[in-house]
Motif scaffolding. Sequence first.
Motif, mmCIF file in Angstrom:
data_model
loop_
_atom_site.group_PDB
_atom_site.id
_atom_site.type_symbol
_atom_site.label_atom_id
_atom_site.label_comp_id
_atom_site.label_asym_id
_atom_site.label_seq_id
_atom_site.Cartn_x
_atom_site.Cartn_y
_atom_site.Cartn_z
ATOM 1 N N LEU A 223 0.794 -1.235 0.000
ATOM 2 C CA LEU A 223 0.000 0.000 0.000
ATOM 3 C C LEU A 223 0.827 1.286 0.000
ATOM 4 C CD1 LEU A 223 -2.387 -1.920 0.457
ATOM 5 C CD2 LEU A 223 -3.293 -0.271 2.089
ATOM 6 N N ASP A 224 2.131 1.187 0.119
ATOM 7 C CA ASP A 224 2.974 2.388 0.144
ATOM 8 C C ASP A 224 2.476 3.348 1.227
ATOM 9 O OD1 ASP A 224 4.317 1.201 -1.988
ATOM 10 O OD2 ASP A 224 3.091 2.229 -3.481
ATOM 11 N N ASP A 225 2.434 4.637 0.929
ATOM 12 C CA ASP A 225 2.017 5.618 1.937
ATOM 13 C C ASP A 225 0.528 5.541 2.268
ATOM 14 O OD1 ASP A 225 4.574 6.561 2.152
ATOM 15 O OD2 ASP A 225 4.281 8.252 0.777
ATOM 16 N N TYR A 226 -0.234 4.861 1.423
ATOM 17 C CA TYR A 226 -1.675 4.766 1.653
ATOM 18 C C TYR A 226 -2.008 3.846 2.830
ATOM 19 C CZ TYR A 226 -2.346 7.182 -2.768
ATOM 20 O OH TYR A 226 -2.329 8.120 -3.765
ATOM 21 N N LYS A 227 -1.011 3.122 3.331
ATOM 22 C CA LYS A 227 -1.252 2.238 4.464
ATOM 23 C C LYS A 227 -1.706 3.018 5.693
ATOM 24 C CE LYS A 227 3.654 2.254 5.764
ATOM 25 N NZ LYS A 227 4.910 1.442 5.780
ATOM 26 N N LYS A 228 -1.378 4.298 5.758
ATOM 27 C CA LYS A 228 -1.746 5.102 6.936
ATOM 28 C C LYS A 228 -3.258 5.183 7.094
ATOM 29 C CE LYS A 228 -1.396 9.445 4.332
ATOM 30 N NZ LYS A 228 -0.595 10.687 4.137
ATOM 31 N N TYR A 229 -3.981 5.093 5.988
ATOM 32 C CA TYR A 229 -5.441 5.175 6.087
ATOM 33 C C TYR A 229 -6.019 3.935 6.760
ATOM 34 C CZ TYR A 229 -4.614 8.950 2.794
ATOM 35 O OH TYR A 229 -4.139 10.092 2.196
ATOM 36 N N TYR A 230 -5.408 2.790 6.514
ATOM 37 C CA TYR A 230 -5.819 1.583 7.228
ATOM 38 C C TYR A 230 -5.405 1.653 8.688
ATOM 39 C CZ TYR A 230 -5.719 -3.200 8.963
ATOM 40 O OH TYR A 230 -5.875 -4.324 9.733
ATOM 41 N N TYR A 231 -4.190 2.120 8.944
ATOM 42 C CA TYR A 231 -3.701 2.198 10.320
ATOM 43 C C TYR A 231 -4.541 3.152 11.158
ATOM 44 C CZ TYR A 231 0.391 -0.336 8.566
ATOM 45 O OH TYR A 231 1.216 -1.274 8.008
ATOM 46 N N ASP A 232 -5.072 4.213 10.538
ATOM 47 C CA ASP A 232 -5.984 5.099 11.258
ATOM 48 C C ASP A 232 -7.210 4.333 11.756
ATOM 49 O OD1 ASP A 232 -4.437 7.350 11.018
ATOM 50 O OD2 ASP A 232 -5.535 8.181 9.304
ATOM 51 N N ARG A 233 -7.665 3.387 10.938
ATOM 52 C CA ARG A 233 -8.869 2.631 11.285
ATOM 53 C C ARG A 233 -8.641 1.691 12.466
ATOM 54 N NH1 ARG A 233 -12.711 2.625 7.135
ATOM 55 N NH2 ARG A 233 -12.396 4.515 5.912
ATOM 56 N N ILE A 234 -7.410 1.261 12.668
ATOM 57 C CA ILE A 234 -7.126 0.303 13.734
ATOM 58 C C ILE A 234 -6.378 0.966 14.892
ATOM 59 C CG2 ILE A 234 -7.155 -1.681 12.190
ATOM 60 C CD1 ILE A 234 -4.084 -1.646 12.228
ATOM 61 N N GLY A 235 -6.469 2.291 14.949
ATOM 62 C CA GLY A 235 -5.862 3.014 16.057
ATOM 63 C C GLY A 235 -4.353 2.993 16.046
ATOM 64 N N ASN A 236 -3.764 2.717 14.876
ATOM 65 C CA ASN A 236 -2.301 2.695 14.718
ATOM 66 C C ASN A 236 -1.611 1.713 15.666
ATOM 67 O OD1 ASN A 236 -1.519 4.884 12.633
ATOM 68 N ND2 ASN A 236 -3.001 5.918 13.961
ATOM 69 N N THR A 237 -2.323 0.669 16.040
ATOM 70 C CA THR A 237 -1.732 -0.382 16.872
ATOM 71 C C THR A 237 -1.385 -1.566 15.965
ATOM 72 O OG1 THR A 237 -3.953 -1.237 17.353
ATOM 73 C CG2 THR A 237 -2.983 0.300 18.938
ATOM 74 N N LEU A 238 -0.103 -1.674 15.608
ATOM 75 C CA LEU A 238 0.306 -2.682 14.631
ATOM 76 C C LEU A 238 0.683 -4.011 15.275
ATOM 77 C CD1 LEU A 238 2.414 -0.570 12.106
ATOM 78 C CD2 LEU A 238 -0.059 -0.733 12.399
ATOM 79 N N GLY A 239 1.348 -3.983 16.403
ATOM 80 C CA GLY A 239 1.779 -5.225 17.024
ATOM 81 C C GLY A 239 2.849 -5.927 16.200
#
Length: 600
Positions: A415-431
């Motif tokens: 997703l390149d830089d667009y991954k941030k939009y998904y991370y926003d949805r999950i509270g930026n908690t990647l684990g």
Amino acid sequence: MHLPRKFRASICKLIIIIPILWLVIMMMINTAENNTIASGSRSEASKKKPQAEERIQDLDSDRVGMEYDDKNKEDLVKPSLKNQSVTIPPRDPAGPGEMGKPFKVAKPDKETKAMIDKGWKDNAFNQYVSDKISVHRSLPDPRDDWCKAESRFLTDLPATSVVVCFHNEAWSVLLRTVHSILDRSPPHLIDQIILVDDSSTMDHVKDELDVYMAQYPKVKIVRAPERVGLIRARLMGARYVKAPVITYLDSHCECTEGWLEPLLDRIARNKTNVVCPVIDVIDDDTLEYHYRDSGGVNVGGFDWNLQFNWHAVPDHEKKRHSHSAEAVRSPTMAGGLFSIDREFFERLGTYDSGFDIWGGENLELSFKTWMCGGTLEIVPCSHVGHIFRSRSPYKWRSGVDVLKRNTIRLAEVWLDDYKKYYYDRIGNTLGDFGDVSSRIKLRKDLQCNSFQWYLEEIYPELFIPGEAVASGEIRNDWSEQCVDSAAKPEDHNKAVGLWPCHNQGGNQYWMMSKQGEVRRDETCLDYAGADVILYPCHGGKGNQYWAYHHHDNTIKHVSTNKCLAISVQKDKLLMEACDTENQRQRWKFQNYDQTKELKS
């Protein structure tokens, strides 16, 4: 001494009759002993036969007058559950489920109800009904006439191996999947059917299945020694494929007439075409086969939760075609049913072996197909039915969100830089999502296009969160409540809810578009005079036209000139006459970009 003549005659008769009687008696005794031995042998043999052979059933008494040959008798099988039967060929054309018609159990008795409940519990569909329907049942032909035209498809088509993964699948459903492939595919185009058993625990899919499938040389069963999940089971099956094309199907499918040739035709024309049939719905309760003509075909998409969804064929794609039954380009695939050139699949790196169990693999394959030189298509001339279950009947270890972990791996690589939009949805908690360096290297080696290219060229209709004026939670500080609702199709037309703010995205993540929509992906807040509801975004403003005033934190519905408010009881959204002093009408978007509002 001379006996009288009449006595001599009697003695002669006795001498002749007695041996004959003795011979007859000995023959009767011998016959009785043989019958006893034979009966005992048959009894012993029946105890030693595999249970699959016990599935051979006699003709039902109500079928007197119909002729059956030995081959047909071999096809008469029973499922494992006691007192159930599977009707199979030669079948009654008016039998249960024939031509895809629904089979309903009206007012079941107590015993039947218990069997129905057990089937639902074990399989998440009505196994009892499935077991009453022939594993060779007839289906309607859902194809358009355009598909049946002579010389529509190439004659020199590549063969395929069909990989079907299963875990504790119901006997009748699994057999119906296999037989629909064999019954409705040209034999020379099916190299193998590879059944991959993901460490099943039920007896009927162990030795019984081996014995049953032994009569079909093209069927091969491979078994995982331990539970590996769908993704790794598919990779396991792929290792046994020898044909030039791999076709993946689920274990609760039914192929219709002419399903295979249209898929292979697209690959024969271009080996980088990845193709999917139209997936028709088999009702999970009645097993009714539902289908629509090519005018009702949808294509795949996704939202920024990176979840697959269906949407209508966009206008720019329709313009490419002269007939609705032609193959249509699709941004993504559902993932369960598709065909792909084996060498192209391997060049794309098959599936990410770091993916666990299930989830995200369909989007990964979709993105890299498009970004790395391929084309993904839905083929309306090919129809395969599928039982869609409302839940998974299988249990996995708890404590691991495998879908989230898989999806983060997908986002990191593709997703390149667009991954941030998904991370926003999950509270930026990647684990911990594992090492993705080999997948990043694969993408680099293949010289794949950027994700921006994919969005601009393949999925231009997708709303980009970065274009939003505001995004994140919509918070009312007075109540500490946030606007909270799921936004799936089944949630449309329902009142929008509230929930204490949790700052974790999900159902509290919203975006304000430049066009005045308060939306999540393709779902918008809509007000028509009653409740504020969720409705598919239509782009026509009207009921979906809102204005966010950052200076006083109000959200106004432009068409009615009312403002969004929370009830005094803090349990409902209302629309009221605007009052900038009313704390119940004050809302804050988590993120706000004034420059975009000025441009809007």
